[in-house]
Design an enzyme around this catalytic site. Sequence first.
Site, mmCIF file in Angstrom:
data_model
loop_
_atom_site.group_PDB
_atom_site.id
_atom_site.type_symbol
_atom_site.label_atom_id
_atom_site.label_comp_id
_atom_site.label_asym_id
_atom_site.label_seq_id
_atom_site.Cartn_x
_atom_site.Cartn_y
_atom_site.Cartn_z
ATOM 1 N N GLU A 1 0.753 -1.095 0.007
ATOM 2 C CA GLU A 1 0.042 -0.113 0.001
ATOM 3 C C GLU A 1 0.727 1.208 0.085
ATOM 4 O O GLU A 1 0.430 2.399 0.168
ATOM 5 C CB GLU A 1 -1.066 -0.149 1.179
ATOM 6 C CG GLU A 1 -1.905 -1.302 1.118
ATOM 7 C CD GLU A 1 -2.957 -1.176 2.346
ATOM 8 O OE1 GLU A 1 -3.967 -1.639 2.138
ATOM 9 O OE2 GLU A 1 -2.428 -1.090 3.316
ATOM 10 N N TYR B 1 -10.873 17.902 21.246
ATOM 11 C CA TYR B 1 -9.645 17.485 20.885
ATOM 12 C C TYR B 1 -9.868 16.469 19.663
ATOM 13 O O TYR B 1 -8.807 16.510 18.584
ATOM 14 C CB TYR B 1 -8.826 16.611 21.888
ATOM 15 C CG TYR B 1 -8.180 17.870 22.720
ATOM 16 C CD1 TYR B 1 -6.784 18.138 22.748
ATOM 17 C CD2 TYR B 1 -8.856 18.045 23.920
ATOM 18 C CE1 TYR B 1 -6.310 18.942 23.175
ATOM 19 C CE2 TYR B 1 -8.299 19.099 24.646
ATOM 20 C CZ TYR B 1 -6.880 19.644 24.500
ATOM 21 O OH TYR B 1 -6.245 20.439 25.250
#
Length: 210
Positions: free
Chosen positions: A73, A119
């Site tokens: 990949e 966050y």
Amino acid sequence: MRENEAREVLCRMGDLLYRRGLVHGSSGNLSVRLDDGWLVTPTNSSLGALDPAQLARLDASGRHIGGDPPSKEAFLHTCVYDVRPDAGAIVHTHSTHSVAVSCLDHQPGAPVLPPLTAYYVMRVGDLALVPYYRPGDERLAMAVKDVAVKHAAVLLANHGPVIAGKTLNDALYALEELEETAKLHFLLHGHPIRPLTPEQVAELGVVFKS
């Protein structure tokens, strides 16, 4: 960062991901951008047992020029780098809760994950979902490339996250925030939730804009 230093840092990061349970077996792959190419983790390697000397070395055109054969990949990484010139590193894992989210039946236009925490918004932002293609299929890289222009964090359907960062640490922090938010998503299933409002999300973008 010099190449020798980048090799050591990449191996330390692989070990950290393995010890934190964010990768398993030979799953996942990492890369770091160099001035004249990339370092990529080898195919069929455990991120918990990487050897700096065996990391795959790619030139600026993505051609394998040294070390062990790169992850199958690797083209995923080079495609993202092509459209994100600010990216210095990419992390791809099969972390459990993020993969579980990628297997859900998502409604078109709905967020892949709701903005549950500040966050998550700050580190991950707007998470893009890419349709399923088999691992190694170059159509997957093209699909990721299309959305990576606007999204540093991409979730591959029935597969896992691909996250670009200015540094490996930045990519790791985003990956961890994604995984923890995915856990929250399942913990809250069946309960009324109160995600951040569009106004609260917009405020974070203004205050913490990098």
